[in-house]
Enzyme design. Sequence first.
Site, mmCIF file in Angstrom:
data_model
loop_
_atom_site.group_PDB
_atom_site.id
_atom_site.type_symbol
_atom_site.label_atom_id
_atom_site.label_comp_id
_atom_site.label_asym_id
_atom_site.label_seq_id
_atom_site.Cartn_x
_atom_site.Cartn_y
_atom_site.Cartn_z
ATOM 1 N NE ARG A 103 50.022 12.604 67.579
ATOM 2 C CZ ARG A 103 50.637 12.596 66.577
ATOM 3 N NH1 ARG A 103 51.625 11.618 66.486
ATOM 4 N NH2 ARG A 103 50.621 13.528 65.642
ATOM 5 C CB ALA B 157 45.166 11.140 60.206
ATOM 6 C CD GLN C 69 49.876 17.337 69.145
ATOM 7 O OE1 GLN C 69 50.351 18.402 69.445
ATOM 8 N NE2 GLN C 69 48.862 17.140 69.157
ATOM 9 C CG ASP D 62 44.574 15.191 61.079
ATOM 10 O OD1 ASP D 62 45.333 16.219 61.097
ATOM 11 O OD2 ASP D 62 44.259 14.162 61.865
ATOM 12 C CG ASN E 196 48.066 18.877 59.656
ATOM 13 O OD1 ASN E 196 47.914 17.851 59.978
ATOM 14 N ND2 ASN E 196 49.336 19.663 60.114
ATOM 15 C CE LYS E 197 47.088 18.961 66.268
ATOM 16 N NZ LYS E 197 45.664 18.664 67.134
#
Length: 345
Positions: A45, A47, A195, A236, A246-247
Amino acid sequence: MIKTIEWKNKSVKMIEQTLLPEKYKVITIKTTGEMWQAIKRLAVRGAPAIGIAAAYGVILGIQDSKAKNWIKFKRELDKTTKYLSTSRPTAVNLFWALDRMTFCAESNKDKDISKIIEALKKEADKIFKEDQRICRAIGKNGLKVVRKGACILTHCNAGGLATADYGTALAVMYAADSAGKNISVFADETRPLLQGSRLTAWELMKAKIPVTLICDNTAAQVMKEGKIDLVITGADRIALNGDSANKIGTYSVAVLAKAHNIPFYIAAPKSTFDFTLKNGSEIPIEERKAEEVTCGFGKRTAPKGVPVYSPAFDVTPAKLISGIITEFGIIEKPNMTTIKKHFGL
Ligand code: MRU
Protein backbone atom coordinates in the site's frame (compact mmCIF):
# COMPACT_ATOMS: atom_id res chain seq x y z
CA MET A 1 16.57 0.36 3.58
CA ILE A 2 13.54 -1.86 3.95
CA LYS A 3 12.90 -3.95 0.82
CA THR A 4 9.19 -3.32 0.53
CA ILE A 5 8.83 -4.75 -2.96
CA GLU A 6 11.23 -6.35 -5.43
CA TRP A 7 11.23 -8.45 -8.58
CA LYS A 8 12.90 -11.85 -8.22
CA ASN A 9 12.78 -15.05 -10.32
CA LYS A 10 9.80 -14.12 -12.47
CA SER A 11 7.78 -13.14 -9.41
CA VAL A 12 7.38 -10.30 -6.92
CA LYS A 13 8.58 -10.45 -3.32
CA MET A 14 6.91 -8.06 -0.94
CA ILE A 15 6.56 -7.45 2.76
CA GLU A 16 3.13 -8.63 3.94
CA GLN A 17 2.28 -5.29 5.54
CA THR A 18 -0.97 -6.46 7.12
CA LEU A 19 1.09 -8.53 9.59
CA LEU A 20 3.39 -5.72 10.75
CA PRO A 21 4.60 -4.94 13.35
CA GLU A 22 4.01 -8.32 15.01
CA LYS A 23 5.34 -10.41 12.19
CA TYR A 24 7.84 -9.63 9.42
CA LYS A 25 6.97 -11.88 6.51
CA VAL A 26 7.96 -11.69 2.87
CA ILE A 27 5.39 -13.13 0.46
CA THR A 28 5.79 -14.18 -3.16
CA ILE A 29 3.30 -12.95 -5.73
CA LYS A 30 3.21 -15.06 -8.89
CA THR A 31 0.07 -14.03 -10.77
CA THR A 32 -1.82 -10.86 -11.66
CA GLY A 33 -4.73 -12.15 -9.57
CA GLU A 34 -2.50 -12.45 -6.52
CA MET A 35 -1.20 -8.94 -7.16
CA TRP A 36 -4.75 -7.58 -7.40
CA GLN A 37 -5.51 -9.19 -4.03
CA ALA A 38 -2.28 -7.91 -2.48
CA ILE A 39 -3.11 -4.34 -3.49
CA LYS A 40 -6.78 -4.62 -2.47
CA ARG A 41 -6.10 -6.05 0.99
CA LEU A 42 -3.20 -3.62 1.62
CA ALA A 43 -0.39 -6.20 1.74
CA VAL A 44 1.29 -3.55 -0.41
CA ARG A 45 0.00 0.00 0.00
CA GLY A 46 1.01 3.64 -0.28
CA ALA A 47 0.66 5.44 -3.61
CA PRO A 48 4.15 4.95 -5.16
CA ALA A 49 4.39 1.31 -4.01
CA ILE A 50 0.95 0.61 -5.49
CA GLY A 51 2.20 2.01 -8.83
CA ILE A 52 5.28 -0.24 -8.77
CA ALA A 53 3.18 -3.25 -7.76
CA ALA A 54 0.78 -2.59 -10.64
CA ALA A 55 3.64 -2.34 -13.17
CA TYR A 56 5.06 -5.67 -12.01
CA GLY A 57 1.51 -7.06 -11.88
CA VAL A 58 1.34 -6.41 -15.62
CA ILE A 59 4.55 -8.40 -16.16
CA LEU A 60 3.13 -11.31 -14.16
CA GLY A 61 0.13 -11.29 -16.49
CA ILE A 62 1.97 -11.23 -19.81
CA GLN A 63 5.47 -12.67 -19.27
CA ASP A 64 4.45 -16.14 -20.49
CA SER A 65 2.14 -14.91 -23.23
CA LYS A 66 1.66 -17.30 -26.14
CA ALA A 67 0.29 -14.54 -28.37
CA LYS A 68 1.62 -14.79 -31.90
CA ASN A 69 0.89 -11.24 -33.00
CA TRP A 70 0.49 -7.70 -31.65
CA ILE A 71 -3.33 -7.65 -31.79
CA LYS A 72 -3.61 -10.80 -29.66
CA PHE A 73 -0.88 -9.62 -27.28
CA LYS A 74 -2.50 -6.19 -26.92
CA ARG A 75 -5.79 -7.88 -26.04
CA GLU A 76 -4.06 -9.80 -23.21
CA LEU A 77 -2.26 -6.67 -22.03
CA ASP A 78 -5.47 -4.61 -21.98
CA LYS A 79 -7.27 -7.33 -20.03
CA THR A 80 -4.45 -7.34 -17.45
CA THR A 81 -4.22 -3.56 -17.04
CA LYS A 82 -8.00 -3.18 -16.91
CA TYR A 83 -8.21 -5.78 -14.16
CA LEU A 84 -5.40 -4.26 -12.09
CA SER A 85 -6.99 -0.81 -12.44
CA THR A 86 -10.00 -2.05 -10.42
CA SER A 87 -7.94 -2.92 -7.34
CA ARG A 88 -8.00 0.51 -5.66
CA PRO A 89 -9.43 3.78 -7.03
CA THR A 90 -7.76 6.72 -5.27
CA ALA A 91 -3.95 6.56 -5.63
CA VAL A 92 -3.38 7.88 -9.14
CA ASN A 93 0.08 6.25 -9.25
CA LEU A 94 -1.71 2.98 -10.01
CA PHE A 95 -3.28 4.36 -13.21
CA TRP A 96 -0.14 6.35 -14.06
CA ALA A 97 1.97 3.16 -13.94
CA LEU A 98 -0.56 1.15 -15.98
CA ASP A 99 -0.70 3.91 -18.62
CA ARG A 100 3.09 3.93 -18.79
CA MET A 101 3.14 0.18 -19.36
CA THR A 102 0.54 0.45 -22.14
CA PHE A 103 2.41 3.32 -23.76
CA CYS A 104 5.66 1.32 -23.61
CA ALA A 105 4.02 -1.68 -25.31
CA GLU A 106 2.53 0.52 -28.02
CA SER A 107 5.90 2.16 -28.67
CA ASN A 108 7.38 -1.30 -29.26
CA LYS A 109 4.46 -2.86 -31.13
CA ASP A 110 6.41 -3.52 -34.32
CA LYS A 111 8.85 -5.82 -32.51
CA ASP A 112 8.58 -9.56 -31.74
CA ILE A 113 6.32 -10.36 -28.79
CA SER A 114 9.34 -11.54 -26.75
CA LYS A 115 11.00 -8.14 -27.35
CA ILE A 116 7.84 -6.28 -26.31
CA ILE A 117 7.77 -8.31 -23.07
CA GLU A 118 11.45 -7.48 -22.53
CA ALA A 119 10.74 -3.77 -23.04
CA LEU A 120 7.83 -3.94 -20.58
CA LYS A 121 9.99 -5.59 -17.93
CA LYS A 122 12.57 -2.84 -18.42
CA GLU A 123 9.83 -0.22 -18.05
CA ALA A 124 8.61 -1.75 -14.76
CA ASP A 125 12.20 -1.79 -13.45
CA LYS A 126 12.55 1.83 -14.57
CA ILE A 127 9.44 2.83 -12.60
CA PHE A 128 10.95 1.11 -9.55
CA LYS A 129 14.39 2.72 -9.92
CA GLU A 130 12.98 6.16 -10.68
CA ASP A 131 11.00 5.99 -7.47
CA GLN A 132 14.19 5.32 -5.50
CA ARG A 133 15.80 8.47 -6.93
CA ILE A 134 12.60 10.48 -6.43
CA CYS A 135 12.44 9.58 -2.72
CA ARG A 136 16.01 10.82 -2.24
CA ALA A 137 15.26 14.07 -4.12
CA ILE A 138 12.09 14.70 -2.07
CA GLY A 139 14.07 14.12 1.12
CA LYS A 140 16.74 16.60 0.08
CA ASN A 141 14.25 19.22 -1.13
CA GLY A 142 12.26 19.01 2.09
CA LEU A 143 15.26 19.83 4.29
CA LYS A 144 14.56 23.52 3.75
CA VAL A 145 11.36 23.44 5.81
CA VAL A 146 12.82 21.54 8.78
CA ARG A 147 14.65 23.55 11.42
CA LYS A 148 17.12 21.99 13.87
CA GLY A 149 15.32 20.17 16.69
CA ALA A 150 11.95 20.27 14.90
CA CYS A 151 9.13 18.02 15.99
CA ILE A 152 7.10 16.83 13.01
CA LEU A 153 3.63 15.32 13.06
CA THR A 154 2.67 12.84 10.34
CA HIS A 155 -0.43 10.86 9.46
CA CYS A 156 -0.62 7.34 7.99
CA ASN A 157 2.56 5.91 6.44
CA ALA A 158 4.41 7.67 3.65
CA GLY A 159 7.73 5.97 4.30
CA GLY A 160 9.87 3.15 2.98
CA LEU A 161 6.90 0.80 3.25
CA ALA A 162 4.99 2.99 0.78
CA THR A 163 7.74 3.38 -1.83
CA ALA A 164 10.78 1.72 -3.41
CA ASP A 165 13.18 3.59 -1.13
CA TYR A 166 12.66 5.71 1.97
CA GLY A 167 9.36 7.38 1.34
CA THR A 168 7.99 10.85 0.64
CA ALA A 169 6.91 12.50 3.92
CA LEU A 170 9.26 10.22 5.85
CA ALA A 171 12.01 10.88 3.28
CA VAL A 172 12.16 14.43 4.61
CA MET A 173 12.49 13.07 8.15
CA TYR A 174 15.21 10.57 7.19
CA ALA A 175 17.10 13.29 5.30
CA ALA A 176 16.77 15.73 8.22
CA ASP A 177 17.98 13.07 10.62
CA SER A 178 21.02 12.29 8.42
CA ALA A 179 21.74 16.02 8.21
CA GLY A 180 22.02 16.05 12.02
CA LYS A 181 18.88 18.12 12.60
CA ASN A 182 17.86 16.11 15.67
CA ILE A 183 14.25 15.89 14.69
CA SER A 184 11.53 13.96 16.46
CA VAL A 185 8.19 12.73 15.20
CA PHE A 186 4.62 12.36 16.44
CA ALA A 187 2.85 9.61 14.50
CA ASP A 188 -0.93 9.60 14.34
CA GLU A 189 -2.25 6.11 14.94
CA THR A 190 -4.43 6.41 11.77
CA ARG A 191 -7.75 4.68 12.33
CA PRO A 192 -9.07 2.27 11.23
CA LEU A 193 -6.17 0.28 9.75
CA LEU A 194 -3.45 1.82 11.92
CA GLN A 195 -0.81 2.51 9.28
CA GLY A 196 0.62 5.15 11.65
CA SER A 197 1.09 2.88 14.63
CA ARG A 198 1.76 -0.40 12.81
CA LEU A 199 3.98 0.93 10.02
CA THR A 200 5.29 4.46 10.64
CA ALA A 201 6.20 3.86 14.29
CA TRP A 202 7.84 0.54 13.28
CA GLU A 203 9.85 2.14 10.48
CA LEU A 204 11.02 5.13 12.48
CA MET A 205 11.97 3.02 15.49
CA LYS A 206 14.01 0.78 13.20
CA ALA A 207 15.77 3.89 11.89
CA LYS A 208 16.28 5.11 15.48
CA ILE A 209 14.40 8.36 14.87
CA PRO A 210 12.58 9.39 18.06
CA VAL A 211 8.88 8.75 17.50
CA THR A 212 5.89 9.15 19.81
CA LEU A 213 2.64 7.45 18.94
CA ILE A 214 -0.61 9.34 19.51
CA CYS A 215 -4.26 8.47 18.98
CA ASP A 216 -5.69 10.41 16.05
CA ASN A 217 -7.82 12.47 18.42
CA THR A 218 -4.74 13.62 20.36
CA ALA A 219 -3.37 15.74 17.49
CA ALA A 220 -5.19 18.93 18.57
CA GLN A 221 -3.93 18.59 22.12
CA VAL A 222 -0.24 18.13 21.19
CA MET A 223 -0.52 21.13 18.88
CA LYS A 224 -2.08 23.21 21.65
CA GLU A 225 0.68 22.13 24.02
CA GLY A 226 3.17 23.63 21.51
CA LYS A 227 4.79 20.29 20.81
CA ILE A 228 4.50 20.37 17.00
CA ASP A 229 6.59 22.57 14.68
CA LEU A 230 5.30 21.30 11.38
CA VAL A 231 3.15 18.63 9.76
CA ILE A 232 4.26 16.57 6.76
CA THR A 233 2.10 13.90 5.13
CA GLY A 234 2.10 12.07 1.81
CA ALA A 235 -0.66 12.13 -0.82
CA ASP A 236 -2.53 9.69 -3.04
CA ARG A 237 -3.79 12.10 -5.69
CA ILE A 238 -3.28 15.84 -6.11
CA ALA A 239 -5.58 17.86 -8.38
CA LEU A 240 -4.31 20.64 -10.63
CA ASN A 241 -5.31 23.30 -8.08
CA GLY A 242 -3.35 21.58 -5.26
CA ASP A 243 -6.29 19.94 -3.44
CA SER A 244 -4.71 16.74 -2.09
CA ALA A 245 -6.24 13.38 -1.25
CA ASN A 246 -4.49 11.42 1.47
CA LYS A 247 -5.45 8.93 4.19
CA ILE A 248 -8.71 9.70 5.99
CA GLY A 249 -7.97 12.10 8.83
CA THR A 250 -5.40 14.17 6.96
CA TYR A 251 -7.95 16.91 6.33
CA SER A 252 -8.67 17.24 10.06
CA VAL A 253 -4.93 17.44 10.77
CA ALA A 254 -4.62 20.26 8.19
CA VAL A 255 -7.53 22.16 9.78
CA LEU A 256 -5.92 21.75 13.19
CA ALA A 257 -2.54 22.90 11.88
CA LYS A 258 -4.17 26.03 10.45
CA ALA A 259 -5.92 26.74 13.77
CA HIS A 260 -2.59 26.47 15.61
CA ASN A 261 -0.54 28.35 13.02
CA ILE A 262 1.58 25.31 12.22
CA PRO A 263 2.92 24.83 8.65
CA PHE A 264 1.30 21.90 6.86
CA TYR A 265 3.29 20.27 4.03
CA ILE A 266 2.55 17.46 1.60
CA ALA A 267 5.46 15.47 0.15
CA ALA A 268 4.68 13.68 -3.12
CA PRO A 269 6.19 12.87 -6.51
CA LYS A 270 4.95 14.22 -9.86
CA SER A 271 3.32 10.82 -10.49
CA THR A 272 0.84 11.58 -7.66
CA PHE A 273 -0.47 14.68 -9.47
CA ASP A 274 -3.54 14.24 -11.64
CA PHE A 275 -3.40 17.17 -14.03
CA THR A 276 -6.71 16.10 -15.59
CA LEU A 277 -8.64 17.05 -12.44
CA LYS A 278 -9.35 20.74 -11.87
CA ASN A 279 -9.97 20.32 -8.17
CA GLY A 280 -10.29 17.81 -5.34
CA SER A 281 -14.03 17.27 -5.69
CA GLU A 282 -13.27 15.13 -8.76
CA ILE A 283 -10.94 12.73 -6.91
CA PRO A 284 -12.50 9.24 -6.55
CA ILE A 285 -12.51 8.21 -2.92
CA GLU A 286 -12.31 4.54 -1.99
CA GLU A 287 -14.81 3.23 0.55
CA ARG A 288 -13.72 0.30 2.68
CA LYS A 289 -15.62 -2.53 4.34
CA ALA A 290 -17.56 -1.92 7.56
CA GLU A 291 -15.69 -4.76 9.31
CA GLU A 292 -12.44 -2.77 9.21
CA VAL A 293 -14.15 -0.32 11.59
CA THR A 294 -16.41 -2.59 13.62
CA CYS A 295 -14.14 -5.59 13.91
CA GLY A 296 -10.63 -4.31 13.21
CA PHE A 297 -7.89 -6.91 13.67
CA GLY A 298 -10.41 -9.51 14.82
CA LYS A 299 -11.85 -7.75 17.87
CA ARG A 300 -15.48 -6.63 17.66
CA THR A 301 -15.77 -3.03 18.91
CA ALA A 302 -19.23 -2.11 17.63
CA PRO A 303 -22.62 -3.82 17.70
CA LYS A 304 -23.25 -6.26 14.86
CA GLY A 305 -25.22 -4.65 12.03
CA VAL A 306 -24.50 -1.00 12.88
CA PRO A 307 -24.30 1.05 9.66
CA VAL A 308 -20.78 2.27 8.94
CA TYR A 309 -19.37 4.89 6.58
CA SER A 310 -15.68 4.36 5.93
CA PRO A 311 -14.03 6.48 3.24
CA ALA A 312 -10.33 5.53 3.11
CA PHE A 313 -9.21 9.01 2.04
CA ASP A 314 -10.18 12.65 2.38
CA VAL A 315 -9.23 15.74 0.43
CA THR A 316 -7.33 18.60 2.01
CA PRO A 317 -8.12 21.88 0.24
CA ALA A 318 -5.05 23.59 -1.24
CA LYS A 319 -5.66 26.68 0.87
CA LEU A 320 -4.71 24.69 4.00
CA ILE A 321 -1.44 23.46 2.46
CA SER A 322 1.69 25.58 3.05
CA GLY A 323 3.63 23.77 0.35
CA ILE A 324 4.05 20.56 -1.65
CA ILE A 325 7.53 19.03 -1.62
CA THR A 326 8.30 17.21 -4.88
CA GLU A 327 11.41 15.75 -6.53
CA PHE A 328 11.87 19.12 -8.27
CA GLY A 329 11.63 21.43 -5.24
CA ILE A 330 8.82 22.97 -3.20
CA ILE A 331 5.57 24.39 -4.52
CA GLU A 332 4.90 27.13 -1.98
CA LYS A 333 1.20 28.09 -1.65
CA PRO A 334 0.01 25.50 -4.18
CA ASN A 335 -2.59 26.58 -6.71
CA MET A 336 -3.09 26.01 -10.44
CA THR A 337 -0.59 28.73 -11.36
CA THR A 338 2.20 27.69 -8.98
CA ILE A 339 1.71 24.00 -9.83
CA LYS A 340 1.80 24.61 -13.60
CA LYS A 341 4.92 26.74 -13.19
CA HIS A 342 6.62 24.12 -11.01
CA PHE A 343 6.18 21.39 -13.61
CA GLY A 344 6.63 23.65 -16.63
CA LEU A 345 3.11 22.87 -17.95
O1 MRU B 1 -4.56 3.07 2.36
P1 MRU B 1 -3.09 3.29 2.23
O2 MRU B 1 -2.29 2.72 3.34
O3 MRU B 1 -2.58 2.86 0.86
O4 MRU B 1 -2.92 4.87 2.30
C1 MRU B 1 -1.64 5.42 2.13
C2 MRU B 1 -1.57 6.88 2.29
O5 MRU B 1 -2.56 7.54 2.48
C3 MRU B 1 -0.22 7.51 2.11
O6 MRU B 1 -0.10 8.64 2.90
C4 MRU B 1 -0.03 7.91 0.64
O7 MRU B 1 -0.30 6.85 -0.22
C5 MRU B 1 1.35 8.40 0.36
S1 MRU B 1 2.58 7.13 0.40
C6 MRU B 1 4.06 7.82 -0.01
